[in-house]
Design an enzyme around this catalytic site. Sequence first.
Site, PDB file in Angstrom:
ATOM      1  N   ASP A   1      -7.768  -3.656  -7.073  1.00 31.10           N
ATOM      2  CA  ASP A   1      -6.562  -2.885  -7.400  1.00 31.10           C
ATOM      3  C   ASP A   1      -5.256  -3.620  -7.138  1.00 31.10           C
ATOM      4  OD1 ASP A   1      -6.514  -2.935  -4.639  1.00 31.10           O
ATOM      5  OD2 ASP A   1      -6.490  -0.766  -4.360  1.00 31.10           O
ATOM      6  N   HIS A   2      -5.276  -4.712  -6.380  1.00 31.34           N
ATOM      7  CA  HIS A   2      -4.033  -5.338  -5.928  1.00 31.34           C
ATOM      8  C   HIS A   2      -3.520  -6.462  -6.831  1.00 31.34           C
ATOM      9  CE1 HIS A   2      -3.951  -3.105  -2.250  1.00 31.34           C
ATOM     10  NE2 HIS A   2      -3.060  -3.893  -1.681  1.00 31.34           N
TER      11      HIS A   2
ATOM     12  N   ASP B   1      -6.887  -2.195   4.536  1.00 28.69           N
ATOM     13  CA  ASP B   1      -5.604  -1.852   3.928  1.00 28.69           C
ATOM     14  C   ASP B   1      -4.953  -0.825   4.839  1.00 28.69           C
ATOM     15  OD1 ASP B   1      -4.096  -2.018   1.014  1.00 28.69           O
ATOM     16  OD2 ASP B   1      -3.783  -0.106   2.022  1.00 28.69           O
TER      17      ASP B   1
ATOM     18  N   ARG C   1       6.068   2.899   0.992  1.00 25.42           N
ATOM     19  CA  ARG C   1       6.685   1.816   1.762  1.00 25.42           C
ATOM     20  C   ARG C   1       7.921   1.321   1.022  1.00 25.42           C
ATOM     21  NH1 ARG C   1       2.150  -1.541   4.318  1.00 25.42           N
ATOM     22  NH2 ARG C   1       2.258   0.220   5.739  1.00 25.42           N
TER      23      ARG C   1
ATOM     24  N   SER D   1       1.804  -3.544   6.486  1.00 25.19           N
ATOM     25  CA  SER D   1       0.488  -3.816   5.921  1.00 25.19           C
ATOM     26  C   SER D   1      -0.476  -4.375   6.957  1.00 25.19           C
ATOM     27  CB  SER D   1       0.625  -4.808   4.764  1.00 25.19           C
ATOM     28  OG  SER D   1      -0.633  -5.253   4.325  1.00 25.19           O
TER      29      SER D   1
ATOM     30  N   ARG E   1      -2.456  -6.774   6.454  1.00 27.00           N
ATOM     31  CA  ARG E   1      -2.876  -8.115   6.038  1.00 27.00           C
ATOM     32  C   ARG E   1      -3.031  -9.075   7.212  1.00 27.00           C
ATOM     33  NH1 ARG E   1       2.603  -8.673   2.694  1.00 27.00           N
ATOM     34  NH2 ARG E   1       1.658  -6.748   1.966  1.00 27.00           N
TER      35      ARG E   1
END
Length: 787
Positions: free
Chosen positions: A134-135, A199, A482, A677, A679
């Site tokens: 999806d990213h 995520d 965000r 995030s 990440r």
Amino acid sequence: MSKRMIAQTAERLRRLCRRAVKPLMSQWNVSMSSKSSGVAMSKFETGQPLPYKLLSDKLDCVANRLKRPLTLSEKVLYSHLDYPGDQDIKRGESYLLLRPDRVAMQDATAQMALLQFISSGLSKVAVPSTVHCDHLIEAQICGEQDLKRAKDLNKEVYDFLASASSKYGLGFWKPGSGIIHQIILENYAFPGLLMIGTDSHTPNGGGLGGLCIGVGGADAVDVMANMPWELKCPNVIGVHLTGKISGWTAAKDVILKVAEILTVKGGTGAIIEYHGPGVESISCTGQATICNMGAEIGATTSLFPLNERMIQYLCATGRGNIAAEAEKYKKKLLTPDKGCKYDKLIEIDLDKLEPLVNGPYTPDLAHPIDKLGENSKKNGYPIEIKVGLIGSCTNSSYEDMGRCASIAKDALSHGLTAKIPFNVTPGSEQIRATIERDGMIDTFNKFGATVLANACGPCIGQWDRKDVKKGEKNTIVTSYNRNFTGRNDANPATHCFVTSPEIVTALSIVGCLDFNPLKDELTDSKGKKFKLKAPTGEELPAKGFDPGQDTYSAPPSDGSKVKVAVDPKSKRLQLLEPFTKWDGKDLTDLTVLIKVKGKCTTDHISAAGPWLKYRGHLDNISNNMFIGATNAENNEMNKIKNQRSNNWGTVPEVARDYKANNVKWVAVGEDNYGEGSSREHAALEPRHLGGVAIIVKSFARIHETNLKKQGLLALTFANPSDYDKIQPTSKLSLVNLKDMAPGKPIDCEIKNGGGSDKIQLNHTFNAEQIEWFKAGSALNRMKEKLK
């Protein structure tokens, strides 16, 4: 439960299911007599039964030990303990060893997680796990064309993820399937679930009563490798809801209000637990919206108790059997005990709640809709709105789309359309297909909208925006979660406001911030004044959901012969080399790479947008390290002085020079460092380029764990004012590391010219996490244990 009660409950479930979507009734076959072991967690994992019986037994063990009423969060969390009989349980203090039910990863983070899993040498994941593409789909023209372009550009990555999923036993959701959190809600989430996802908006699943927690990829590897997952025992913040949502007020306004109350770090180290009579006025997907955006206040996760709206949603998505099974455990496992204690309690009266618009640049700056125009003029925000955007993982449900379509229809009936570009992102292929069948996409097209791909798109910076130049001051309004600087379009001058999709749609009709749809009139195409009607929309589709195209790929029963190839010349994928072990010596005369001033999110440390294509190549993506952080020395971004040469350079350039010359370095920051995030690249990159410690005033939860996992020392000033003692030219020494122990501060000596200061640095490392540091990383430690 008596036979009579079972029959009554079963009949109630049947009525709810019929009310939700009558045509699908024959598929649900609700039966309260089914055994726990006979009901699968999902239709994709028929061999994995719901764990309620096991969870119930574990909860009995914990409840007998604690002998006090438990919150819902505690029930779900503690029932997943690896050792419920002797686990130390103290909210806010002890570390819990847990056994999550499943793992979910989006394509940008899955690359590094799977590369780490491959390096572990294991043959198959130990728990149900999925990858969701999806990213990597950039919003440029429209959904169909953007998806085709993404498949071509990202073929190498998609092939890697698909083949690795097949080899190691993961379910694979192809590009175009939809956003990870919507797919989880539609197919995998259930009341009482404990899931970790790579995520930060994984908490979306709390809308179905699950504890769904955002983590870094290294945590996912632990769980996929059958290792217990470690989490500091969270505190619990209760949000008591009374009244009823109605009119222009939406579920989004609940979390926007909570964000205003708690701020971006007020939920750190806590689970947000919603309860009270107001819960029943919020749809299941609305509850998911609220939980999703809990990530913006630093919360570990958020959740709602089992309620009628969840039952309806489970039935509508073909999971009436799960609803029936959950009902059996409602009181014991899926609702809070009477008299349970919260560490903090917030009261919100939904009858008095008004639409809010939060921003810019931070999700906790709330403006009531009737004050938005006034506040914007007072603060110099651009009043003209350039683009309106609805959808994303936060607000892309059937209900969201329907309520926005009702506003668009109202405007069209008066001869009006969107005055500005208006972008719509469906949350999943199922949502897209259903709203197309039910005429909503046609309505949006007539309104002037562009329907984008079923993907994250502009919400995460995947937006090829052309209408403004970089640096041009402008305003956008979104229904996203965000709104940090440059988040959506990489333009630091873009003022992004977050609100409900209904308010975004209304504001897009006039294209300015000083319009209040609750009170202000519009002029129709014939010159007559009118007010927009309050939005309306069905919670669930009367005709049932249309699944659309089949975008799921199940793993083979035996993937041992599947080959996962990574081209050594690839610019996007790179096999990992293990980080070096600690040599047992103190870290002396460390150079300060950068002293960061102000907010430093993971977006500042490891930017997204165009950098997403390098998420599987650690060395290449390290060229974005700290490029968005403000250097305290000169108040500029991506410009620091090389202490070896006295020349100015970019942060990655200087770090690479230090690494090449064996100069170990630290980075220094302020409060809530690493918010945003999940990440883990924001931790991997400093480790890869020679960093040994990150020293700040305070950390955001996920990022602190990510740093520890990669073998970095995550340290906080015992006295926050000591931040001021460190200069760009300082040399730092971390001493007595051989005596490092849980709760024991680390001594630090700061040398500035001819003088020196001694300060103390705190840490939250427990005994096992100290072993991660010694081994060089958590992955190295896991390999040691497996041997």
